[in-house]
Design a protein around this motif. Structure first.
Motif, PDB file in Angstrom:
ATOM      1  N   TRP A  95       0.847  -1.199   0.000  1.00  0.00           N
ATOM      2  CA  TRP A  95       0.000   0.000   0.000  1.00  0.00           C
ATOM      3  C   TRP A  95       0.882   1.248   0.000  1.00  0.00           C
ATOM      4  O   TRP A  95       1.904   1.294   0.688  1.00  0.00           O
ATOM      5  CB  TRP A  95      -0.897   0.049   1.230  1.00  0.00           C
ATOM      6  N   ALA A  96       0.452   2.259  -0.746  1.00  0.00           N
ATOM      7  CA  ALA A  96       1.124   3.555  -0.747  1.00  0.00           C
ATOM      8  C   ALA A  96       0.090   4.649  -0.550  1.00  0.00           C
ATOM      9  O   ALA A  96      -1.107   4.448  -0.766  1.00  0.00           O
ATOM     10  CB  ALA A  96       1.869   3.773  -2.062  1.00  0.00           C
ATOM     11  N   ILE A  97       0.567   5.795  -0.146  1.00  0.00           N
ATOM     12  CA  ILE A  97      -0.284   6.976  -0.012  1.00  0.00           C
ATOM     13  C   ILE A  97       0.175   8.011  -1.028  1.00  0.00           C
ATOM     14  O   ILE A  97       1.362   8.310  -1.131  1.00  0.00           O
ATOM     15  CB  ILE A  97      -0.239   7.556   1.418  1.00  0.00           C
ATOM     16  N   ALA A  98      -0.758   8.511  -1.821  1.00  0.00           N
ATOM     17  CA  ALA A  98      -0.480   9.597  -2.766  1.00  0.00           C
ATOM     18  C   ALA A  98      -1.048  10.880  -2.176  1.00  0.00           C
ATOM     19  O   ALA A  98      -2.194  10.908  -1.726  1.00  0.00           O
ATOM     20  CB  ALA A  98      -1.106   9.310  -4.125  1.00  0.00           C
ATOM     21  N   SER A  99      -0.231  11.928  -2.170  1.00  0.00           N
ATOM     22  CA  SER A  99      -0.668  13.187  -1.562  1.00  0.00           C
ATOM     23  C   SER A  99      -0.589  14.368  -2.523  1.00  0.00           C
ATOM     24  O   SER A  99      -0.884  15.500  -2.138  1.00  0.00           O
ATOM     25  CB  SER A  99       0.173  13.494  -0.318  1.00  0.00           C
ATOM     26  N   GLY A 100      -0.184  14.128  -3.751  1.00  0.00           N
ATOM     27  CA  GLY A 100      -0.103  15.207  -4.717  1.00  0.00           C
ATOM     28  C   GLY A 100       0.158  14.659  -6.106  1.00  0.00           C
ATOM     29  O   GLY A 100       0.362  13.465  -6.288  1.00  0.00           O
ATOM     30  N   ALA A 101       0.145  15.548  -7.097  1.00  0.00           N
ATOM     31  CA  ALA A 101       0.372  15.132  -8.475  1.00  0.00           C
ATOM     32  C   ALA A 101       1.188  16.181  -9.211  1.00  0.00           C
ATOM     33  O   ALA A 101       1.078  17.386  -8.945  1.00  0.00           O
ATOM     34  CB  ALA A 101      -0.956  14.904  -9.193  1.00  0.00           C
TER      35      ALA A 101
END
Length: 222
Positions: A105-111
């Motif tokens: 699992w990973a967390i994405a916080s921006g693009a």
């Protein structure tokens, strides 16, 4: 415990009124029967766990990360909210393709978006140090996808203290091929909680969008 650690890290991005410890998250997950060893093979259970440990709303996406869900994820990130994404983890922590054997699992916080040449630039401010890098203003919900040439996710997972930029297509493809449980894990003599339908049903094509509850209980992103 990569999923539980990712959820704990997401809590730090939700501006919660009170910090929730990783120990508390693990305790609740064990009590609810979502996990036995710290594993989380169900995105649906992850969404339920999030609302039990945090005063937040959780939206379970299914059907893959492309198309409408791609736009939904970018719009969610642009509003400042995190996304939890299952994928296969390579030795450098980036997405790879192991049929779910290395499910993580990973967390994405921006693009980071690369725009096509000639695309109209929305209200942005150029970075003071990096030429050609622009920061979108808070009023910009998201760029039209037909103007975007490349997308990278600002991502982090529990085995590394650093953020990484991952190509969105690679994340999408890694997420889409989570189908099987690792034979090595299956033979290690430990008990794991697996949803009906296995890894394919629990993780493949899934993601979890988190955001804090509005004071009136409404969806703050609407």
């Amino acid at each position: 415990m990569c999923g539980l650690v990712a959820l704990w890290m997401a809590g730090a991005l939700l501006s919660l009124p009170k910090e929730v410890s990783l120990e508390r998250i693990v305790q609740v997950a064990l009590e609810r029967g979502y996990t036995a060893q710290g594993e989380m093979f169900s995105a649906a259970d992850m969404a339920k766990l999030a609302t039990e440990v945090f005063p937040c709303q959780a939206e379970l996406l299914s059907g893959g990360l492309e198309g409408h869900n791609h736009e939904r994820i970018l719009r969610h990130l642009s509003a400042g909210f995190p996304v939890l994404i299952p994928y296969d983890e390579d030795s450098n922590h980036e997405p790879c393709f192991r049929s779910g054997y290395k499910a993580h699992w990973a967390i994405a916080s921006g693009a980071l978006l690369g725009l096509k040449s000639g695309s109209q630039m929305p209200p942005c401010q150029e970075d003071t140090e990096i030429s050609g890098l622009f920061h979108a203003s808070p009023c910009v919900s998201i760029f039209p996808l037909d103007a975007v040439a490349e997308t990278y996710l600002l991502s982090k997972q529990g085995k590394s203290c650093r953020y990484q930029l991952w190509n969105y297509i690679r994340v999408q493809e890694s997420n889409a091929q989570l189908t099987d449980f690792s034979p090595k894990r299956a033979a290690d003599g430990k008990v794991y909680i697996m949803p009906a339908g296995g890894v394919r049903e629990g993780l493949c094509g899934k993601a979890v969008l988190l955001q804090p509850k509005a004071p009136d209980g409404s969806n703050p992103s609407e």
